[in-house]
Design a protein around this motif. Structure first.
Motif, PDB file in Angstrom:
ATOM      1  N   ARG A 246      36.901  32.441  51.282  1.00 50.22           N
ATOM      2  CA  ARG A 246      36.714  33.813  51.772  1.00 50.22           C
ATOM      3  C   ARG A 246      35.297  34.305  51.485  1.00 50.22           C
ATOM      4  N   ALA A 247      34.758  33.927  50.328  1.00 49.54           N
ATOM      5  CA  ALA A 247      33.381  34.309  49.995  1.00 49.54           C
ATOM      6  C   ALA A 247      32.391  33.613  50.919  1.00 49.54           C
ATOM      7  N   ALA A 248      32.715  32.391  51.327  1.00 53.16           N
ATOM      8  CA  ALA A 248      31.843  31.670  52.257  1.00 53.16           C
ATOM      9  C   ALA A 248      31.870  32.294  53.649  1.00 53.16           C
ATOM     10  N   LEU A 249      33.048  32.768  54.057  1.00 55.74           N
ATOM     11  CA  LEU A 249      33.203  33.315  55.405  1.00 55.74           C
ATOM     12  C   LEU A 249      32.677  34.745  55.526  1.00 55.74           C
ATOM     13  N   ASP A 250      32.585  35.450  54.411  1.00 56.60           N
ATOM     14  CA  ASP A 250      32.201  36.858  54.446  1.00 56.60           C
ATOM     15  C   ASP A 250      31.180  37.137  53.338  1.00 56.60           C
ATOM     16  N   ARG A 251      29.933  37.280  53.711  1.00 55.89           N
ATOM     17  CA  ARG A 251      28.872  37.506  52.739  1.00 55.89           C
ATOM     18  C   ARG A 251      29.115  38.787  51.936  1.00 55.89           C
ATOM     19  N   GLU A 252      29.741  39.792  52.544  1.00 56.57           N
ATOM     20  CA  GLU A 252      29.996  41.046  51.836  1.00 56.57           C
ATOM     21  C   GLU A 252      30.966  40.842  50.667  1.00 56.57           C
ATOM     22  N   ILE A 253      31.933  39.929  50.831  1.00 57.29           N
ATOM     23  CA  ILE A 253      32.859  39.630  49.734  1.00 57.29           C
ATOM     24  C   ILE A 253      32.098  39.043  48.564  1.00 57.29           C
ATOM     25  N   ALA A 254      31.199  38.107  48.855  1.00 56.77           N
ATOM     26  CA  ALA A 254      30.407  37.479  47.788  1.00 56.77           C
ATOM     27  C   ALA A 254      29.567  38.517  47.057  1.00 56.77           C
ATOM     28  N   GLU A 255      28.930  39.402  47.812  1.00 60.70           N
ATOM     29  CA  GLU A 255      28.093  40.423  47.190  1.00 60.70           C
ATOM     30  C   GLU A 255      28.931  41.392  46.352  1.00 60.70           C
ATOM     31  N   GLU A 256      30.085  41.781  46.885  1.00 56.83           N
ATOM     32  CA  GLU A 256      30.971  42.702  46.164  1.00 56.83           C
ATOM     33  C   GLU A 256      31.420  42.090  44.840  1.00 56.83           C
ATOM     34  N   VAL A 257      31.817  40.821  44.875  1.00 58.56           N
ATOM     35  CA  VAL A 257      32.292  40.148  43.659  1.00 58.56           C
ATOM     36  C   VAL A 257      31.194  40.013  42.623  1.00 58.56           C
ATOM     37  N   ARG A 258      30.008  39.626  43.064  1.00 64.09           N
ATOM     38  CA  ARG A 258      28.892  39.465  42.123  1.00 64.09           C
ATOM     39  C   ARG A 258      28.521  40.790  41.484  1.00 64.09           C
ATOM     40  N   GLU A 259      28.496  41.862  42.263  1.00 62.24           N
ATOM     41  CA  GLU A 259      28.134  43.177  41.731  1.00 62.24           C
ATOM     42  C   GLU A 259      29.201  43.657  40.735  1.00 62.24           C
ATOM     43  N   ALA A 260      30.485  43.471  41.097  1.00 58.46           N
ATOM     44  CA  ALA A 260      31.568  43.920  40.221  1.00 58.46           C
ATOM     45  C   ALA A 260      31.573  43.146  38.905  1.00 58.46           C
ATOM     46  N   ALA A 261      31.319  41.833  39.010  1.00 53.65           N
ATOM     47  CA  ALA A 261      31.295  41.001  37.803  1.00 53.65           C
ATOM     48  C   ALA A 261      30.124  41.371  36.894  1.00 53.65           C
ATOM     49  N   ALA A 262      29.012  41.714  37.500  1.00 56.11           N
ATOM     50  CA  ALA A 262      27.822  42.077  36.714  1.00 56.11           C
ATOM     51  C   ALA A 262      28.005  43.430  36.041  1.00 56.11           C
ATOM     52  N   GLY A 263      28.802  44.311  36.672  1.00 62.58           N
ATOM     53  CA  GLY A 263      28.997  45.644  36.123  1.00 62.58           C
ATOM     54  C   GLY A 263      29.963  45.647  34.971  1.00 62.58           C
TER      55      GLY A 263
END
Length: 220
Positions: free
Chosen positions: A203-220
């Motif tokens: 899902r992260a590969a198919l949707d760049r926004e998912i990848a960005e959302e996950v990385r931002e949430a994990a960093a926060g």
């Protein structure tokens, strides 16, 4: 990378919490080591492997099963038009006619060669993912991508193939700043999370926004 092992684990937990559902689960398939659900995963993998949205593939697989085509025998015995109609109901219209043909032919071959039981194919592969992939690709319409999706979805019950990450899952891992290596990724999750994790990576590969959302949430 994401701040070493701790950062990677934060990304993995966030990804699993938000997107850790296999495509089989999304389709309503309770994956078990029995013929019917294994066949349903194969049908879903076939549909997911074509150039069409995953949501449409899932809906179309559901429509086929709701129409009674849950086993190779039922799929084979359905008329070509019945399969086309079910695919159309799920929104799978671009490839519905050719897909109807190959689903019927694939079910017939599976019955003829393995008695409709994919566990026999598993036994013949004897733990070799490459051998199983080649056997799956003997079925009409199942190519390398479809075989990889099937392996990805059943690794929770066919554990000898876990951890299994197809190229799309690896792409998702790299987009998230995670290792692109199955063994290294496996150390970041629990043993029973491999299938869910692989689907979440896709899902992260198919949707760049998912990848960005996950990385931002994990960093926060």
């Amino acid at each position: 990378m994401n701040g070493g092992d701790g950062g990677q684990r934060a990304v993995v937990r966030t990804l699993l919490d938000r997107y850790g559902e296999t495509y089989a689960e999304q389709c309503g398939i309770k994956v078990r080591n029995t013929p019917q659900p294994l066949y349903q995963v194969l049908v879903l993998a076939d549909l997911l492997s074509t150039r069409i949205r995953a949501s449409v593939a899932v809906a179309s697989a559901r429509a086929l099963f709701d129409a009674g085509m849950r086993t190779p025998r039922r799929m084979r015995d359905a008329t070509w038009q019945q399969r086309v109609d079910a695919l159309g109901e799920g929104g799978y219209r671009r490839y519905d006619e050719s897909t109807s043909t190959r689903l019927g032919e694939g079910a017939a071959l599976l019955l003829e060669k393995y008695g409709g039981d994919l566990r026999r194919m598993r036994e013949a592969a004897d733990g070799d993912a490459g051998a199983l992939s080649r056997a799956l690709q003997e079925l009409p319409g199942v190519g390398p991508t479809g075989a990889a999706i099937f392996l990805r979805e059943v690794q929770g019950v066919w554990s000898e193939f876990a951890p299994f990450l197809d190229p799309k899952a690896v792409q998702g891992a790299e987009r998230l700043g995670l290792p692109g290596d199955g063994a290294k990724l496996a150390r970041l999750i629990k043993e029973d999370e491999t299938a869910a994790f692989a689907s979440a990576l896709v899902r992260a590969a198919l949707d760049r926004e998912i990848a960005e959302e996950v990385r931002e949430a994990a960093a926060g």
